[in-house]
Design an enzyme around this catalytic site. Structure first.
Site, PDB file in Angstrom:
ATOM      1  N   GLU A   1       0.727  -1.153  -0.045  1.00  0.00           N
ATOM      2  CA  GLU A   1       0.052  -0.056   0.031  1.00  0.00           C
ATOM      3  C   GLU A   1       0.786   1.202  -0.061  1.00  0.00           C
ATOM      4  O   GLU A   1       0.652   2.136  -0.525  1.00  0.00           O
ATOM      5  CB  GLU A   1      -1.079  -0.008   1.450  1.00  0.00           C
ATOM      6  CG  GLU A   1      -1.795   0.809   1.056  1.00  0.00           C
ATOM      7  CD  GLU A   1      -3.134   0.705   2.018  1.00  0.00           C
ATOM      8  OE1 GLU A   1      -3.395  -0.412   2.397  1.00  0.00           O
ATOM      9  OE2 GLU A   1      -3.998   1.670   2.460  1.00  0.00           O
TER      10      GLU A   1
ATOM     11  N   GLU B   1       2.330   1.798  -3.432  1.00  0.00           N
ATOM     12  CA  GLU B   1       1.176   2.283  -4.128  1.00  0.00           C
ATOM     13  C   GLU B   1       1.284   3.621  -3.982  1.00  0.00           C
ATOM     14  O   GLU B   1       0.723   4.348  -4.991  1.00  0.00           O
ATOM     15  CB  GLU B   1      -0.031   1.437  -4.112  1.00  0.00           C
ATOM     16  CG  GLU B   1      -1.142   2.011  -4.911  1.00  0.00           C
ATOM     17  CD  GLU B   1      -2.677   1.167  -4.446  1.00  0.00           C
ATOM     18  OE1 GLU B   1      -2.650   0.435  -3.383  1.00  0.00           O
ATOM     19  OE2 GLU B   1      -3.452   1.446  -5.227  1.00  0.00           O
TER      20      GLU B   1
ATOM     21  N   CYS C   1      -8.446  -1.823   4.238  1.00  0.00           N
ATOM     22  CA  CYS C   1      -8.244  -3.006   4.878  1.00  0.00           C
ATOM     23  C   CYS C   1      -9.587  -3.415   5.308  1.00  0.00           C
ATOM     24  O   CYS C   1      -9.864  -4.518   5.815  1.00  0.00           O
ATOM     25  CB  CYS C   1      -7.212  -2.524   6.215  1.00  0.00           C
ATOM     26  SG  CYS C   1      -5.899  -2.060   5.419  1.00  0.00           S
TER      27      CYS C   1
ATOM     28  N   SER D   1      -7.297   2.207  -2.441  1.00  0.00           N
ATOM     29  CA  SER D   1      -6.099   1.541  -2.629  1.00  0.00           C
ATOM     30  C   SER D   1      -6.518  -0.074  -3.203  1.00  0.00           C
ATOM     31  O   SER D   1      -7.629  -0.487  -2.687  1.00  0.00           O
ATOM     32  CB  SER D   1      -5.193   1.305  -1.211  1.00  0.00           C
ATOM     33  OG  SER D   1      -4.487   0.069  -1.496  1.00  0.00           O
TER      34      SER D   1
ATOM     35  N   LYS E   1     -15.728  -9.366   8.088  1.00  0.00           N
ATOM     36  CA  LYS E   1     -14.714 -10.330   7.478  1.00  0.00           C
ATOM     37  C   LYS E   1     -15.269 -11.729   6.962  1.00  0.00           C
ATOM     38  O   LYS E   1     -14.704 -12.210   6.105  1.00  0.00           O
ATOM     39  CB  LYS E   1     -13.449 -10.769   8.452  1.00  0.00           C
ATOM     40  CG  LYS E   1     -12.859  -9.486   8.743  1.00  0.00           C
ATOM     41  CD  LYS E   1     -11.494  -8.940   7.680  1.00  0.00           C
ATOM     42  CE  LYS E   1     -10.978  -8.122   7.981  1.00  0.00           C
ATOM     43  NZ  LYS E   1     -10.135  -7.450   6.602  1.00  0.00           N
TER      44      LYS E   1
ATOM     45  N   GLU F   1     -16.534 -10.870   3.536  1.00  0.00           N
ATOM     46  CA  GLU F   1     -15.096 -10.511   2.745  1.00  0.00           C
ATOM     47  C   GLU F   1     -14.712 -11.933   2.275  1.00  0.00           C
ATOM     48  O   GLU F   1     -14.416 -12.015   0.972  1.00  0.00           O
ATOM     49  CB  GLU F   1     -14.258  -9.537   3.286  1.00  0.00           C
ATOM     50  CG  GLU F   1     -13.021  -9.606   2.531  1.00  0.00           C
ATOM     51  CD  GLU F   1     -11.886  -8.670   3.452  1.00  0.00           C
ATOM     52  OE1 GLU F   1     -11.382  -7.757   3.040  1.00  0.00           O
ATOM     53  OE2 GLU F   1     -11.348  -9.323   4.466  1.00  0.00           O
TER      54      GLU F   1
ATOM     55  N   GLU G   1     -14.260 -12.781  -5.707  1.00  0.00           N
ATOM     56  CA  GLU G   1     -12.896 -12.288  -6.214  1.00  0.00           C
ATOM     57  C   GLU G   1     -11.736 -13.116  -5.359  1.00  0.00           C
ATOM     58  O   GLU G   1     -10.685 -13.181  -5.835  1.00  0.00           O
ATOM     59  CB  GLU G   1     -12.721 -10.673  -6.005  1.00  0.00           C
ATOM     60  CG  GLU G   1     -13.503  -9.814  -6.574  1.00  0.00           C
ATOM     61  CD  GLU G   1     -14.511  -9.449  -5.269  1.00  0.00           C
ATOM     62  OE1 GLU G   1     -15.536 -10.379  -5.391  1.00  0.00           O
ATOM     63  OE2 GLU G   1     -14.620  -8.351  -4.876  1.00  0.00           O
TER      64      GLU G   1
ATOM     65  N   CYS H   1     -10.293  -1.678  14.633  1.00  0.00           N
ATOM     66  CA  CYS H   1     -10.773  -3.102  14.927  1.00  0.00           C
ATOM     67  C   CYS H   1     -10.886  -3.453  16.134  1.00  0.00           C
ATOM     68  O   CYS H   1     -11.435  -4.510  16.695  1.00  0.00           O
ATOM     69  CB  CYS H   1      -9.637  -4.173  14.245  1.00  0.00           C
ATOM     70  SG  CYS H   1      -9.446  -3.502  12.606  1.00  0.00           S
TER      71      CYS H   1
END
Lengths: 168, 675
Positions: B280, B283, B300, B320, B359, B362, B367, B504
């Site tokens: 990251e 990037e 994230c 990102s 999560k 996710e 993907e 988190c």
């Protein structure tokens, strides 16, 4: 509903929103106007209103289900609203409700006839306690009702419908 | 001279120090007043009526919605108040499905606790059975309306803190219920799976979904090798389930416990967080160097990503492309461990332990799987791990500490602080500042990005260039920042977004806690853990260096891109059927759907719709063509979008839609049928 009318109505939703400046403060007034047009609040129209007013659909759904004036189901041509407020209740509105339902084959769960002509529902006060027990057919108020008078009223409406059907 | 204002509570003098209500004054003074609907981070609602107190001269009132005033005389526990509170709880119990022993919230339910505190042994009122269906459509959250006590905490959390409003009160009187719009399932609406509603729910009406039995099944399967990754925020909260203070670091015991349960490898998500930092930060540096679109948003947090996909598709170029640490770990583990152990991909099971419910969603995104085999197979929350430890019969406090397995257990402090709001930014700064200045960074702590404010702004000067950073938590705050960026009046270079308050550590998968103090202690625990690490910069993680040289090649290179990066797609907020505008009738051959969602609307979809209806009428195609207004084909960046038959046409205008429609009709019908 005929095709062209459906589209005109959708355009109308846009005009209504615009006339209230897309201001979510006017949500209730907007919903009233939309219901005047569609005679109910279709889910997709509410989603469109939510998008345009930038408020969550769940909030609009909350408002639309809170007020008994709003309906999310299409209703019959004749909307019979029987008052079941305190005054009407003690003057035996329950018997009228039972009679209406029996006559039209309706129940608490099924409030509209299959031919979409009649809907029977109760409301918690029409503000006409002096006329108790009272019912309203669309905009017409009928006071001091009895089960028999209510049945006769329905018969008149049915006869009128049949006459219209023959004429058409 | 200022005199301290005070009021008299149960005969004792309590100071008033700018508290927003009586309740807080009393609680600060050390007297507990029961509440369901009061949360310091939410607006005041005054619905549960448990916080009633008697104010002399005024009578009994809700302390949450009474302003503190000097000289008030307050009684918090008179016989009458106790009787009223008890009655209120009894009434709630009468409308609550109390099958406590099989409830997810058993022992941590506030209704249960208060019922016990008030000594309620019998509910005098008839039990109202609702028998409403339980909504388990979401992979993250289960919704059981039969257990709802209508405190509205979830409703206010979703709309005030997260800015979404996926659930709200619907209906009226005894039919009142909290639900998504139109009574739909959570998975069909704009819920981002953050689970904060479940965190504040005092009962079992909203709970995280459990995957414990799936994990046990794989652990006991001799075919399968099951490895675990553990997120940073778990290690400072798991101990709470076993009597340790919030923030106590129990990494070593946690690793031992998981090894005892029969897992084949215990790794650290902090390793993948280090990897995220490298990718990251590079990037970001590349974007700065190339003068590309800035700010860069972090990626994230899966709840934030779903939020961005639903509400801000025009900001994808700012997001990102890095996968979250959980998903980087999954793809790298399945690449490296499958090769190293010479097993089949399907026989390697990756389990995550996360502080998070989003999560779970996710890990199920398409993907992140290859040939229907997901990179991360199961996601457990901190709560679920604690339950498994208890189920296995492990005495957690007696465990000896063990280390994470290598190679993915080698971590630095950069990855560890990812669990705090501001942690990702700080970890990236530890990388970026060395790269920009070319000097080794000696003081690794960037204290200015730490803190609790929902939106923190920091400007840093590195080698003569000033970087403006923003750290955001709570999606309502994110919305504010996104609107600025969208309007083009944002000066930020890098924006970190975490959906949950505090990041988190305050996730909905953590041990149940509604206290801000618990969250602060966990955050301190992570910063302390960083101090204890050998290394504090991701670029100094020897296993990361090795991973690039042995498997990934260049940072940001082709392989890295394949395994560590992702793409985003517009996501519709709502599943719906479409609004019929012209019905084709029995002979309808082609259905045309024009998107009237926000993205397409501003690009002129309505004039296409109008023109099309006119065209169909004029050309006498009414019996053949049905037209619907609809919401979102998930291609918002390329609106207006129109679907004709099964094909979606993007960047349409009326002419192109007419042509496409004619063509479609032409292939479907013999020429003479079209006038």
């Amino acid at each position: 509903m005929p095709k062209a009318i459906m589209f005109r109505k959708f355009q109308k939703v846009g005009e209504i929103l615009e006339s209230y400046d897309y201001d979510p403060c006017h949500l209730i007034a907007i919903l009233q106007k939309v219901q005047d047009d569609y005679r109910y609040l279709p889910e997709e129209v509410l989603l469109y209103i939510a998008e345009m007013l930038k408020i969550p659909p769940a909030r609009i759904y909350g408002v639309a289900t809170f007020y008994s004036h709003f309906t999310l189901q299409p209703k019959g041509k004749y909307l019979i609203r029987l008052c079941d407020g305190t005054a009407c209740h003690v003057k035996r509105s329950t018997g009228i409700l039972e009679k209406l339902r029996e006559k039209l084959g309706l129940s608490e769960a099924k409030i509209t006839t299959d031919d979409m002509i009649f809907t029977v529902e109760t409301v918690s006060c029409l503000g006409a306690c002096g006329l108790a027990p009272v019912l309203v057919v669309n905009q017409d108020i009928h006071g001091a009702m009895t089960p028999e008078k209510a049945a006769a009223l329905v018969d008149t409406l049915i006869a009128e419908e049949e006459k219209n059907a023959r004429a058409a | 001279m200022d005199t301290i204002k005070t009021m008299l509570v149960d005969g004792m003098e309590f100071p008033i120090n700018g508290e927003r209500n009586l309740l807080e004054v009393v609680r600060k003074g050390g007297i507990e007043i029961p509440t369901f609907c009061y949360h310091s981070e939410l607006s005041i609602y005054g619905a549960c009526r448990l916080c009633i107190v008697e104010v002399e001269g005024r009578g009994i009132m809700a302390s949450c919605s009474t302003l503190p005033e000097a000289g008030l005389k307050v009684h918090t526990s008179t016989a009458e108040i106790r009787k009223m509170r008890k009655m209120a709880v009894e009434l709630l119990l009468a409308g609550h499905e109390h099958n406590c022993t099989t409830c997810y919230k058993n022992t941590v339910c506030r209704l249960q606790t208060l019922s016990k505190n008030f000594g309620i042994e019998k509910v005098r009122f008839r039990q109202v059975r609702k028998d409403l269906p339980v909504d388990v459509s979401s992979p993250s959250i289960a919704r059981n309306p039969n257990k709802c006590i209508l405190c509205g905490d979830c409703v206010r959390m979703c709309s005030e803190v997260q800015g979404i409003g996926a659930i709200d009160f619907a209906h009226r009187g005894h039919k009142t219920s909290v639900m998504p719009a139109f009574g739909k399932d959570l998975a069909q609406v704009e819920c981002v799976n953050c689970g904060q509603c479940a965190r504040v729910c005092p009962t079992g009406a909203l709970t995280p979904r459990s995957e414990v039995s799936d994990v046990w099944r794989d652990v006991h399967d001799p075919q399968k090798k099951v490895v675990v990754q553990i997120a940073p925020a778990v290690r400072v909260a798991l101990g709470e389930e076993f009597g340790l203070a919030p923030g106590s670091l129990s990494t070593g015991k946690m690793v031992s416990a998981i090894k005892m349960m029969g897992f084949d490898g215990v790794y650290d998500t902090c390793f993948a967080a280090d990897l995220t930092v490298v990718e990251e930060a590079e990037e970001f540096l590349r974007k700065v160097r190339d003068g590309a679109v800035l700010p860069q948003f972090t990626s994230c947090c899966p709840a934030w990503i779903k939020f961005a996909e639903q509400y801000y598709p025009e900001l994808f170029k700012n997001l990102s492309t890095c996968r979250s640490p959980q998903q980087m770990f999954g793809s790298v583990a399945k690449e490296v461990l499958v090769k190293r152990n010479k097993t089949a991909r399907k026989d390697l099971v990756v389990v995550s332990v996360m502080p998070c419910t989003a999560k779970k969603f996710e890990a199920k995104r398409s993907e992140f799987s290859q040939a229907n085999n997901p990179d991360v197979d199961h996601v457990l929350t901190t709560q679920e791990l604690a339950q498994m430890i208890r189920e296995r019969g492990i005495c957690f406090d007696q465990l000896k500490s063990q280390e994470f397995d290598r190679p993915f257990g080698e971590t630095t402090g950069a990855g560890v602080i990812f669990g705090n709001s501001g942690g990702v930014t700080e970890a990236v700064l530890r990388y970026v500042s060395e790269k920009v200045t070319g000097q080794p960074l000696l003081n690794v702590e960037f204290r200015e990005v730490r803190g609790e404010e929902g939106l923190r702004e920091v400007s840093l000067n590195l080698n003569g260039k000033t970087f403006h950073l923003a750290v955001v938590h709570g999606l309502a705050n994110a919305k504010r920042v996104c609107d600025q960026v969208k309007a083009g009046n944002s000066r930020y270079h890098l924006i970190e977004v975490m959906a949950c308050p505090g990041g988190c550590v305050g996730g909905a998968g953590q041990p149940v806690s509604v206290s801000g103090e618990t969250r602060r202690k966990r955050a301190r625990g992570l910063y302390d853990a960083d101090k204890m690490m050998k290394a504090h910069k991701a670029q100094e993680n020897p296993e990361i260096v090795k991973l690039y040289s042995e498997h990934l090649g260049e940072i940001g290179g082709e392989k890295a891109h394949h395994l560590l990066h992702t793409h985003y797609q517009s996501r519709r907020r709502f599943t719906s059927k479409g609004l019929p505008l012209v019905k084709g009738g029995d002979s309808e051959r082609v259905s045309v759907e024009v998107c009237v969602g926000t993205g397409c609307h501003i690009r002129g979809s309505e004039s296409i719709l109008h023109g099309l209806v006119k065209y169909v009428a004029e050309e006498n195609l009414k019996d053949l063509v049905g037209i619907k207004g609809t919401f979102c084909f998930e291609k918002c960046g390329k609106g207006p979008n129109v679907r004709i038959g099964n094909k979606i046409y993007s960047s349409c205008n009326l002419q192109s839609v007419k042509e496409a429609l004619e063509q479609t009709l032409g292939t479907l019908l013999p020429a003479e049928n079209i006038k």
